[in-house]
Write an enzyme that holds these catalytic residues in place. Structure first.
Site, PDB file in Angstrom:
ATOM      1  N   CYS A  86       1.640   3.527   3.307  1.00 36.92           N
ATOM      2  CA  CYS A  86       1.868   2.845   4.580  1.00 36.92           C
ATOM      3  C   CYS A  86       3.353   2.575   4.802  1.00 36.92           C
ATOM      4  CB  CYS A  86       1.084   1.531   4.596  1.00 36.92           C
ATOM      5  SG  CYS A  86       1.310   0.557   6.089  1.00 36.92           S
TER       6      CYS A  86
ATOM      7  N   CYS B  62       0.851  -1.186   0.000  1.00 38.35           N
ATOM      8  CA  CYS B  62       0.000   0.000   0.000  1.00 38.35           C
ATOM      9  C   CYS B  62       0.888   1.237   0.000  1.00 38.35           C
ATOM     10  CB  CYS B  62      -0.925  -0.012   1.217  1.00 38.35           C
ATOM     11  SG  CYS B  62      -2.017  -1.454   1.257  1.00 38.35           S
TER      12      CYS B  62
ATOM     13  N   LEU C 126     -10.564   0.416   2.991  1.00 41.31           N
ATOM     14  CA  LEU C 126     -11.093   0.713   1.654  1.00 41.31           C
ATOM     15  C   LEU C 126     -10.282   1.807   0.965  1.00 41.31           C
ATOM     16  CD1 LEU C 126     -13.354   0.137  -0.405  1.00 41.31           C
ATOM     17  CD2 LEU C 126     -14.737   1.849   0.799  1.00 41.31           C
TER      18      LEU C 126
END
Length: 349
Positions: free
Chosen positions: A124, A121, A224
């Site tokens: 992150c 991601c 999400l």
């Protein structure tokens, strides 16, 4: 056995311990006593098991170890958030966060389930680390025990909630995560309610269905962060194999089978996913089954090209959803004055 061959005793089930004690010529109830010391009282040494004979404690120490985690560094925020870095028995680092909301008597621990993460991601800090290994159930359990002690010492209150939202993807450490939940909720463990535990996933459809088929009793949160595939592909590459249509089918299956609470975690990034068109897309995803939306302020990390959304954009986004009767909570960023973003502290030094 030499030291290198000694097994962590917490890898043994109660039934296995009972059989072992029988082989050692010890009474069966002694196994139950050891099990309670390990899982109810969370002891880290055989010497602490004071209702066992000295000779039995010595036998256990010769054959087994207790690979507990060790506090390595603690950061305390002005807002009460406490972030802890823990060292594992093999030298790797993980982290946990205590998030207190004393007015609501909510004291939540965010636990890790992997050393690093295999997902990438883009926003992150953990996503920049390679996945080294899964944590075993005892290492997850230890985080709860140690942060609970922090909570009692700091706030005079035990933990009220557990969220699997720290380092790693829980559904890629499935067996160990589920075993840790079993120990946390068991009457001969910490006896916490599964309704106070939330598993958070970046979105692995087949494992969400497995949770449902296995009779999972915890809550489920989907990270999400974008309500259309194009944006989510960019933010979270896992979406390319688990697109929104597939995920919605899996979540609906989970809800119909378990009726457990589902929430969407939605970090807003300035001018990326925080417009009213994004809110409209999100509203569409909220119509298939009951769901609540947690809008989260971004905690920026290093040189990542994403910025925290301005408050007026967050407020307009939330208002759009509320006007359509969607349950929304806005979570202002916690621990802004410490390394509070996921993986940030464990990835240091």
């Amino acid at each position: 056995m030499n030291g290198k061959e000694r097994m962590d005793i917490r890898q043994r089930s109660l039934a296995e311990l009972e059989e072992l004690f029988k082989e050692m010529g010890e009474a069966k109830f002694r196994a139950k006593q050891v099990y309670e010391w390990l899982w109810q009282k969370g002891v880290r040494s055989f010497d602490a098991m004071t209702n066992l004979s000295k000779s039995l404690r010595e036998k256990l120490a010769a054959s087994f170890v207790i690979n507990g985690i060790v506090e390595d560094k603690v950061q305390r925020s002005a807002d009460g958030t406490i972030k802890s870095r823990f060292r594992l028995h093999d030298g790797h680092m993980i982290e946990s966060v205590l998030i207190p909301v004393p007015d609501d008597k909510r004291f939540t621990v965010c636990v890790s389930c992997q050393v690093g993460c295999s997902l990438t991601c883009k926003f992150c800090a953990t996503g920049r680390m390679n996945r080294v290994r899964n944590l075993d159930a005892a290492e997850i359990y230890d985080q709860v025990v140690m942060v609970n002690q922090q909570c009692l010492e700091t706030f005079g209150h035990p933990l009220s909630n557990i969220v699997y939202m720290g380092m790693g993807e829980p559904l890629l450490a499935y067996n160990n995560v589920m075993e840790s939940i079993e120990r946390l909720t068991a009457p001969d463990g910490l006896h916490m309610s599964p309704r106070r535990i939330t598993i958070s996933t970046a979105g692995i459809a087949k494992m969400i269905k497995k949770l449902a088929d296995d009779g999972c009793k915890t809550n489920l949160a989907l990270s999400l962060h974008a309500a259309d595939d194009l944006k989510r592909d960019e933010l979270m590459p896992i979406n390319e194999q688990n697109n929104l249509a597939v995920l919605m089918d899996a979540l609906e299956y989970f809800y119909r089978k378990t009726h457990n609470r589902i929430s969407y975690e939605y970090i807003t990034f300035q001018n990326v996913n925080d417009g009213l068109d994004d809110a409209a897309n999100l509203a569409k995803l909220c119509r298939r089954f009951p769901v609540r939306v947690n809008i989260i302020e971004y905690n920026p990390i290093g040189d990542v090209p994403y910025l925290k959304s301005e408050e007026d954009r967050i407020d307009a986004f939330a208002r759009y959803l509320r006007e359509r009767e969607i349950t929304v909570t806005v979570r202002r960023s916690r621990g802004k004055d410490i390394d509070a973003a996921c993986g940030q502290l464990a990835n240091k030094e």
